[in-house]
Design a protein around this motif. Structure first.
Motif, PDB file in Angstrom:
ATOM      1  N   ARG A 140       0.820  -1.215   0.000  1.00  0.00           N
ATOM      2  CA  ARG A 140       0.000   0.000   0.000  1.00  0.00           C
ATOM      3  C   ARG A 140       0.851   1.261   0.000  1.00  0.00           C
ATOM      4  NH1 ARG A 140      -4.621   2.387   4.185  1.00  0.00           N
ATOM      5  NH2 ARG A 140      -4.724   4.405   3.144  1.00  0.00           N
ATOM      6  N   PHE A 141       0.414   2.254  -0.769  1.00  0.00           N
ATOM      7  CA  PHE A 141       1.007   3.585  -0.752  1.00  0.00           C
ATOM      8  C   PHE A 141       0.035   4.565  -0.096  1.00  0.00           C
ATOM      9  CE2 PHE A 141       3.870   1.889  -3.871  1.00  0.00           C
ATOM     10  CZ  PHE A 141       5.027   2.634  -3.717  1.00  0.00           C
ATOM     11  N   TYR A 142       0.582   5.409   0.791  1.00  0.00           N
ATOM     12  CA  TYR A 142      -0.198   6.478   1.405  1.00  0.00           C
ATOM     13  C   TYR A 142       0.107   7.788   0.697  1.00  0.00           C
ATOM     14  CZ  TYR A 142      -1.146   3.454   5.455  1.00  0.00           C
ATOM     15  OH  TYR A 142      -1.558   2.440   6.279  1.00  0.00           O
ATOM     16  N   THR A 143      -0.831   8.725   0.772  1.00  0.00           N
ATOM     17  CA  THR A 143      -0.505  10.106   0.438  1.00  0.00           C
ATOM     18  C   THR A 143      -0.050  10.775   1.732  1.00  0.00           C
ATOM     19  OG1 THR A 143      -2.738  10.944   0.889  1.00  0.00           O
ATOM     20  CG2 THR A 143      -2.273  10.155  -1.354  1.00  0.00           C
ATOM     21  N   ILE A 144       0.714  11.824   1.623  1.00  0.00           N
ATOM     22  CA  ILE A 144       1.217  12.504   2.826  1.00  0.00           C
ATOM     23  C   ILE A 144       0.060  13.052   3.661  1.00  0.00           C
ATOM     24  CG2 ILE A 144       2.548  14.516   3.609  1.00  0.00           C
ATOM     25  CD1 ILE A 144       4.531  13.887   1.350  1.00  0.00           C
ATOM     26  N   ARG A 145      -0.999  13.466   3.023  1.00  0.00           N
ATOM     27  CA  ARG A 145      -2.162  14.002   3.743  1.00  0.00           C
ATOM     28  C   ARG A 145      -2.790  12.950   4.653  1.00  0.00           C
ATOM     29  NH1 ARG A 145      -6.512  16.751  -0.023  1.00  0.00           N
ATOM     30  NH2 ARG A 145      -4.778  18.208  -0.251  1.00  0.00           N
ATOM     31  N   GLU A 146      -2.649  11.659   4.310  1.00  0.00           N
ATOM     32  CA  GLU A 146      -3.256  10.583   5.097  1.00  0.00           C
ATOM     33  C   GLU A 146      -2.449  10.215   6.344  1.00  0.00           C
ATOM     34  OE1 GLU A 146      -5.388   7.423   2.310  1.00  0.00           O
ATOM     35  OE2 GLU A 146      -3.356   7.856   1.585  1.00  0.00           O
ATOM     36  N   LEU A 147      -1.235  10.696   6.460  1.00  0.00           N
ATOM     37  CA  LEU A 147      -0.337  10.225   7.509  1.00  0.00           C
ATOM     38  C   LEU A 147      -0.702  10.755   8.889  1.00  0.00           C
ATOM     39  CD1 LEU A 147       3.126  10.498   5.719  1.00  0.00           C
ATOM     40  CD2 LEU A 147       1.449   8.646   5.666  1.00  0.00           C
ATOM     41  N   ASN A 148      -0.500   9.894   9.893  1.00  0.00           N
ATOM     42  CA  ASN A 148      -0.640  10.299  11.287  1.00  0.00           C
ATOM     43  C   ASN A 148       0.287   9.417  12.121  1.00  0.00           C
ATOM     44  OD1 ASN A 148      -2.218   7.983  12.648  1.00  0.00           O
ATOM     45  ND2 ASN A 148      -3.438   8.398  10.800  1.00  0.00           N
ATOM     46  N   PRO A 149       0.680   9.855  13.317  1.00  0.00           N
ATOM     47  CA  PRO A 149       1.669   9.116  14.122  1.00  0.00           C
ATOM     48  C   PRO A 149       1.169   7.776  14.657  1.00  0.00           C
ATOM     49  CG  PRO A 149       0.814  10.990  15.338  1.00  0.00           C
ATOM     50  CD  PRO A 149       0.311  11.130  13.937  1.00  0.00           C
ATOM     51  N   GLN A 150      -0.128   7.493  14.544  1.00  0.00           N
ATOM     52  CA  GLN A 150      -0.658   6.215  15.007  1.00  0.00           C
ATOM     53  C   GLN A 150      -0.388   5.079  14.014  1.00  0.00           C
ATOM     54  OE1 GLN A 150      -2.656   9.149  15.673  1.00  0.00           O
ATOM     55  NE2 GLN A 150      -1.592   8.903  17.642  1.00  0.00           N
ATOM     56  N   LEU A 151      -0.042   5.425  12.779  1.00  0.00           N
ATOM     57  CA  LEU A 151       0.236   4.391  11.782  1.00  0.00           C
ATOM     58  C   LEU A 151       1.568   3.715  12.116  1.00  0.00           C
ATOM     59  CD1 LEU A 151      -0.771   6.342   8.545  1.00  0.00           C
ATOM     60  CD2 LEU A 151      -1.971   4.374   9.526  1.00  0.00           C
ATOM     61  N   PRO A 152       1.643   2.375  12.024  1.00  0.00           N
ATOM     62  CA  PRO A 152       2.893   1.682  12.380  1.00  0.00           C
ATOM     63  C   PRO A 152       4.022   1.974  11.402  1.00  0.00           C
ATOM     64  CG  PRO A 152       1.287   0.131  11.497  1.00  0.00           C
ATOM     65  CD  PRO A 152       0.573   1.439  11.661  1.00  0.00           C
ATOM     66  N   TYR A 153       3.779   1.768  10.114  1.00  0.00           N
ATOM     67  CA  TYR A 153       4.757   2.058   9.063  1.00  0.00           C
ATOM     68  C   TYR A 153       4.009   2.546   7.838  1.00  0.00           C
ATOM     69  CZ  TYR A 153       8.466  -0.176  11.701  1.00  0.00           C
ATOM     70  OH  TYR A 153       9.377  -0.471  12.670  1.00  0.00           O
ATOM     71  N   ILE A 154       4.677   3.419   7.102  1.00  0.00           N
ATOM     72  CA  ILE A 154       4.021   3.980   5.923  1.00  0.00           C
ATOM     73  C   ILE A 154       4.975   3.940   4.727  1.00  0.00           C
ATOM     74  CG2 ILE A 154       2.381   5.445   7.147  1.00  0.00           C
ATOM     75  CD1 ILE A 154       5.505   7.016   5.638  1.00  0.00           C
ATOM     76  N   GLN A 155       4.361   3.985   3.542  1.00  0.00           N
ATOM     77  CA  GLN A 155       5.117   4.018   2.299  1.00  0.00           C
ATOM     78  C   GLN A 155       4.542   5.143   1.438  1.00  0.00           C
ATOM     79  OE1 GLN A 155       6.863   0.504  -0.268  1.00  0.00           O
ATOM     80  NE2 GLN A 155       4.661   0.583  -0.516  1.00  0.00           N
ATOM     81  N   VAL A 156       5.412   6.044   1.013  1.00  0.00           N
ATOM     82  CA  VAL A 156       4.981   7.224   0.262  1.00  0.00           C
ATOM     83  C   VAL A 156       5.880   7.395  -0.963  1.00  0.00           C
ATOM     84  CG1 VAL A 156       4.529   9.719   0.376  1.00  0.00           C
ATOM     85  CG2 VAL A 156       4.298   8.327   2.430  1.00  0.00           C
TER      86      VAL A 156
END
Length: 260
Positions: A48-64
């Motif tokens: 999965r890819f996130y947009t930066i607008r979707e990010l929050n510190p509760q997410l474990p790991y993200i890919q952008v």
């Protein structure tokens, strides 16, 4: 194939003398075979890819996916850090490095698109990612980076300081599997494998490092656990047999001595 696995890790593409020394001292990886059995301790979903607008510190790991601009050195002493702005069409975030400033600035091209992977956090009200995994979009597509589960390898502080992080180990493990062109010698009898419908060794090792999906990962883990328990039980049976034979061999002469 067994001869290849006994090769010095120095000669594996992507390693070299300096990295080989650190791998040997910090992870006991000295041969190709050692790396083959240096298993990840967990896996992350990179599909999965996130947009930066979707990010929050509760997410474990993200890919952008995005680009860099505006690098700046801030702080002094141990608090000195390199801060870069990473942006996509939806917004921007701060990327922070506390080490390797010159190397990072030199290696990042603001004209390239990058895949950024890491743990989001908040500092001074702004989303940031500290020491992320980075790869150009072109490299990520070549290695099929965005598909399925990806390994996370155990690393020490010295390994990380020498840029031998989990991503680097993943790359050199990938190089190793590129050299394995035929099946590895089996370590279990064929009838055992067939009776218990076990994954073959080569396939199991490949899926432990680069699982096709969750089901294949579980089958690979089961194969290696089965093998470990199988040989533990075999050793116990052998020990019991030897102990019994020794006991019987000593028992009768002693009985005979007392009977006389």
């Amino acid at each position: 194939m067994r001869e290849i696995l006994q090769s010095d890790i120095t000669f594996l593409p992507g390693v070299g003398p300096k990295r080989a020394e650190i791998l040997g001292k910090e992870a006991n990886i000295k041969l190709y075979e050692d790396l083959l059995y240096y298993f990840p301790y967990r896996y992350v979903d990179r599909s999965r890819f996130y947009t930066i607008r979707e990010l929050n510190p509760q997410l474990p790991y993200i890919q952008v996916k995005g680009k860099f601009r505006n690098f700046e050195l801030l702080g002094t002493g141990r608090a000195k850090r390199l801060v870069g702005t990473f942006y996509d069409a939806s917004g921007w975030l701060q990327v922070v490095w506390f080490k390797g400033h010159k190397y990072i600035q030199k290696s990042i091209d603001p004209n390239d698109e990058y895949v950024l992977f890491g743990k989001p956090s908040v500092f001074n009200g702004k989303i940031n990612v500290v020491h992320p995994d980075l790869e150009t979009w072109t490299e990520a597509q070549k290695r099929n980076l965005m598909v399925g589960l990806h390994p996370v390898y155990p690393t020490t502080e010295r390994m990380k300081n020498s840029f031998l992080n989990s991503k680097t180990i993943q790359k050199i493990a990938h190089n190793l599997f590129q050299l394995i062109s035929e099946a590895l010698p089996e370590t279990l009898p064929r009838y055992i494998i067939e009776e218990h419908k076990l994954m073959h060794l080569t396939e199991a090792l490949r899926n432990l490092h680069f699982p096709e999906n969750t089901e294949q990962l579980q089958r690979a883990q089961f194969r290696l656990k089965f093998e470990e328990l199988f040989y533990i039980q075999l050793n116990l049976l052998q020990y019991q047999t030897v102990r019994k034979e020794r006991h019987n061999g000593l028992h009768f002469p002693i009985v005979g001595h007392y009977l006389n």
